[in-house]
Scaffold this motif. Structure first.
Motif, PDB file in Angstrom:
ATOM      1  N   ASP A  43     -37.865 -63.280 102.686  1.00  0.00           N
ATOM      2  CA  ASP A  43     -38.134 -64.274 103.721  1.00  0.00           C
ATOM      3  C   ASP A  43     -39.559 -64.187 104.258  1.00  0.00           C
ATOM      4  O   ASP A  43     -40.100 -65.168 104.746  1.00  0.00           O
ATOM      5  N   GLY A  44     -40.203 -63.044 104.131  1.00  0.00           N
ATOM      6  CA  GLY A  44     -41.588 -62.920 104.561  1.00  0.00           C
ATOM      7  C   GLY A  44     -42.550 -63.710 103.688  1.00  0.00           C
ATOM      8  O   GLY A  44     -43.687 -63.962 104.072  1.00  0.00           O
ATOM      9  N   SER A  45     -42.104 -64.132 102.514  1.00  0.00           N
ATOM     10  CA  SER A  45     -42.966 -64.883 101.598  1.00  0.00           C
ATOM     11  C   SER A  45     -42.821 -66.395 101.730  1.00  0.00           C
ATOM     12  O   SER A  45     -43.453 -67.144 100.994  1.00  0.00           O
ATOM     13  N   GLY A  78     -35.086 -60.356 107.564  1.00  0.00           N
ATOM     14  CA  GLY A  78     -35.733 -60.425 108.865  1.00  0.00           C
ATOM     15  C   GLY A  78     -37.032 -59.643 108.961  1.00  0.00           C
ATOM     16  O   GLY A  78     -37.590 -59.518 110.047  1.00  0.00           O
ATOM     17  N   LEU A  79     -37.498 -59.132 107.819  1.00  0.00           N
ATOM     18  CA  LEU A  79     -38.701 -58.307 107.838  1.00  0.00           C
ATOM     19  C   LEU A  79     -39.678 -58.734 106.750  1.00  0.00           C
ATOM     20  O   LEU A  79     -39.278 -59.120 105.660  1.00  0.00           O
ATOM     21  N   SER A  80     -40.935 -58.645 107.073  1.00  0.00           N
ATOM     22  CA  SER A  80     -41.992 -58.818 106.091  1.00  0.00           C
ATOM     23  C   SER A  80     -42.747 -57.496 106.061  1.00  0.00           C
ATOM     24  O   SER A  80     -42.296 -56.504 106.629  1.00  0.00           O
ATOM     25  N   TYR A  83     -44.126 -56.496 109.939  1.00  0.00           N
ATOM     26  CA  TYR A  83     -43.699 -57.253 111.111  1.00  0.00           C
ATOM     27  C   TYR A  83     -42.306 -57.844 110.897  1.00  0.00           C
ATOM     28  O   TYR A  83     -41.846 -57.972 109.777  1.00  0.00           O
ATOM     29  N   GLU A  84     -41.664 -58.193 112.005  1.00  0.00           N
ATOM     30  CA  GLU A  84     -40.356 -58.842 111.955  1.00  0.00           C
ATOM     31  C   GLU A  84     -40.563 -60.347 111.828  1.00  0.00           C
ATOM     32  O   GLU A  84     -41.406 -60.924 112.508  1.00  0.00           O
ATOM     33  N   THR A  85     -39.789 -60.995 110.963  1.00  0.00           N
ATOM     34  CA  THR A  85     -39.935 -62.438 110.760  1.00  0.00           C
ATOM     35  C   THR A  85     -39.186 -63.253 111.815  1.00  0.00           C
ATOM     36  O   THR A  85     -39.383 -64.455 111.907  1.00  0.00           O
ATOM     37  N   LYS A  86     -38.346 -62.591 112.587  1.00  0.00           N
ATOM     38  CA  LYS A  86     -37.592 -63.241 113.673  1.00  0.00           C
ATOM     39  C   LYS A  86     -36.841 -64.485 113.201  1.00  0.00           C
ATOM     40  O   LYS A  86     -36.836 -65.520 113.832  1.00  0.00           O
ATOM     41  N   ASN A  87     -36.237 -64.347 112.019  1.00  0.00           N
ATOM     42  CA  ASN A  87     -35.382 -65.382 111.428  1.00  0.00           C
ATOM     43  C   ASN A  87     -36.106 -66.707 111.200  1.00  0.00           C
ATOM     44  O   ASN A  87     -35.527 -67.777 111.325  1.00  0.00           O
ATOM     45  N   TYR A  88     -37.369 -66.625 110.820  1.00  0.00           N
ATOM     46  CA  TYR A  88     -38.158 -67.817 110.533  1.00  0.00           C
ATOM     47  C   TYR A  88     -37.513 -68.671 109.441  1.00  0.00           C
ATOM     48  O   TYR A  88     -37.640 -69.898 109.437  1.00  0.00           O
ATOM     49  N   VAL A  89     -36.771 -68.035 108.532  1.00  0.00           N
ATOM     50  CA  VAL A  89     -36.141 -68.758 107.434  1.00  0.00           C
ATOM     51  C   VAL A  89     -35.253 -69.898 107.952  1.00  0.00           C
ATOM     52  O   VAL A  89     -35.146 -70.944 107.310  1.00  0.00           O
ATOM     53  N   ASP A  90     -34.658 -69.728 109.134  1.00  0.00           N
ATOM     54  CA  ASP A  90     -33.797 -70.778 109.672  1.00  0.00           C
ATOM     55  C   ASP A  90     -34.571 -72.026 110.101  1.00  0.00           C
ATOM     56  O   ASP A  90     -33.989 -73.098 110.207  1.00  0.00           O
ATOM     57  N   THR A  91     -35.870 -71.888 110.357  1.00  0.00           N
ATOM     58  CA  THR A  91     -36.646 -73.080 110.699  1.00  0.00           C
ATOM     59  C   THR A  91     -36.811 -73.991 109.487  1.00  0.00           C
ATOM     60  O   THR A  91     -37.043 -75.185 109.636  1.00  0.00           O
ATOM     61  N   THR A 149     -46.479 -47.610 101.399  1.00  0.00           N
ATOM     62  CA  THR A 149     -47.549 -47.809 102.377  1.00  0.00           C
ATOM     63  C   THR A 149     -47.077 -48.510 103.645  1.00  0.00           C
ATOM     64  O   THR A 149     -47.834 -48.659 104.591  1.00  0.00           O
ATOM     65  N   ASP A 150     -45.832 -48.959 103.667  1.00  0.00           N
ATOM     66  CA  ASP A 150     -45.276 -49.655 104.823  1.00  0.00           C
ATOM     67  C   ASP A 150     -44.907 -48.638 105.892  1.00  0.00           C
ATOM     68  O   ASP A 150     -44.028 -47.806 105.685  1.00  0.00           O
ATOM     69  N   ARG A 151     -45.543 -48.693 107.016  1.00  0.00           N
ATOM     70  CA  ARG A 151     -45.273 -47.780 108.136  1.00  0.00           C
ATOM     71  C   ARG A 151     -44.328 -48.469 109.121  1.00  0.00           C
ATOM     72  O   ARG A 151     -44.749 -49.053 110.110  1.00  0.00           O
ATOM     73  N   GLN A 152     -43.027 -48.417 108.823  1.00  0.00           N
ATOM     74  CA  GLN A 152     -42.022 -49.103 109.641  1.00  0.00           C
ATOM     75  C   GLN A 152     -42.042 -48.669 111.095  1.00  0.00           C
ATOM     76  O   GLN A 152     -41.721 -49.447 111.981  1.00  0.00           O
ATOM     77  N   GLY A 153     -42.407 -47.418 111.324  1.00  0.00           N
ATOM     78  CA  GLY A 153     -42.435 -46.914 112.694  1.00  0.00           C
ATOM     79  C   GLY A 153     -43.399 -47.661 113.596  1.00  0.00           C
ATOM     80  O   GLY A 153     -43.279 -47.604 114.816  1.00  0.00           O
ATOM     81  N   ALA A 154     -44.325 -48.398 113.012  1.00  0.00           N
ATOM     82  CA  ALA A 154     -45.283 -49.161 113.799  1.00  0.00           C
ATOM     83  C   ALA A 154     -44.671 -50.441 114.377  1.00  0.00           C
ATOM     84  O   ALA A 154     -45.171 -50.979 115.357  1.00  0.00           O
ATOM     85  N   TYR A 155     -43.576 -50.921 113.787  1.00  0.00           N
ATOM     86  CA  TYR A 155     -42.986 -52.172 114.270  1.00  0.00           C
ATOM     87  C   TYR A 155     -41.471 -52.129 114.425  1.00  0.00           C
ATOM     88  O   TYR A 155     -40.862 -53.101 114.859  1.00  0.00           O
ATOM     89  N   LEU A 156     -40.846 -50.986 114.083  1.00  0.00           N
ATOM     90  CA  LEU A 156     -39.402 -50.806 114.286  1.00  0.00           C
ATOM     91  C   LEU A 156     -39.173 -49.471 114.986  1.00  0.00           C
ATOM     92  O   LEU A 156     -39.868 -48.489 114.721  1.00  0.00           O
ATOM     93  N   ASP A 157     -38.153 -49.423 115.845  1.00  0.00           N
ATOM     94  CA  ASP A 157     -37.857 -48.149 116.507  1.00  0.00           C
ATOM     95  C   ASP A 157     -37.054 -47.249 115.573  1.00  0.00           C
ATOM     96  O   ASP A 157     -36.461 -47.712 114.594  1.00  0.00           O
TER      97      ASP A 157
END
Length: 175
Positions: A43-45, A78-80, A83-91, A149-157
């Motif tokens: 969905d991030g693409s 829900g992730l790219s 960052y989180e895509t915040k369900n952009y796919v539904d738009t 290389t994805d540092r999930q801790g930067a955008y997810l708890d």
């Protein structure tokens, strides 16, 4: 490439209908089979120019009644990357989506039977109508990050990351 493949399949079938027989490496082509081009993205693409161009070209082919047997699978987790895509796919392809040119089939990514059924329906549609469609996999859990290389801790708890790692759709399939 997936759209080009789908358009190429239609051209190949058209040529085969014009020729009495076509040999491939000593064998014959089975004219009853109809190939379908299948591609998947996350969905991030959805906002990537490659996807948007391909989607528009496939949609335009359908508008012009040009055969384009294509299934575009979209995994919505829900992730790219970072960052989180915040369900952009539904738009674009939400439950109220209605596009007379490209239908959307929805599969619950946590339900193996739903994945199988909806994938089969999407493939059958593309094959029968020689037309493009979208197969949206919802409720997908990304278990181990996008890449090293994805540092999930930067955008997810940490709790979210741990919960995602503990989720296994295959485990639910054998229960």
């Amino acid at each position: 490439p997936a759209v080009g493949r789908a358009l190429g399949y239609a051209l190949q079938q058209q040529q085969q209908q014009q020729q009495p027989s076509v040999g491939i490496k000593g064998g014959m082509v089975d004219r009853s089979s109809k190939p379908v081009s299948f591609v998947t993205i996350g969905d991030g693409s959805l906002h990537n120019h490659h996807f948007l161009s391909a989607f528009t070209l496939a949609r335009h082919a359908k508008h012009l009644n040009i055969k384009c047997p294509l299934v575009m699978g979209i995994s919505n987790n829900g992730l790219s990357i970072s960052y989180e895509t915040k369900n952009y796919v539904d738009t674009i392809f939400g439950p109220s989506h209605h596009d007379p040119l490209i239908p959307v089939f929805r599969a619950n990514g946590q339900d193996m039977q739903s994945i199988y059924d909806q994938t089969q329906q999407a493939m059958d549609y593309a094959r029968h109508y020689s037309s493009p469609c979208v197969l949206l996999f919802t409720n997908i859990i990304r278990r181990f990050g996008h890449a090293a290389t994805d540092r999930q801790g930067a955008y997810l708890d940490e709790t979210t990351i741990q919960s995602m790692a503990e989720t296994c759709v295959l485990q639910s399939a054998i229960q």
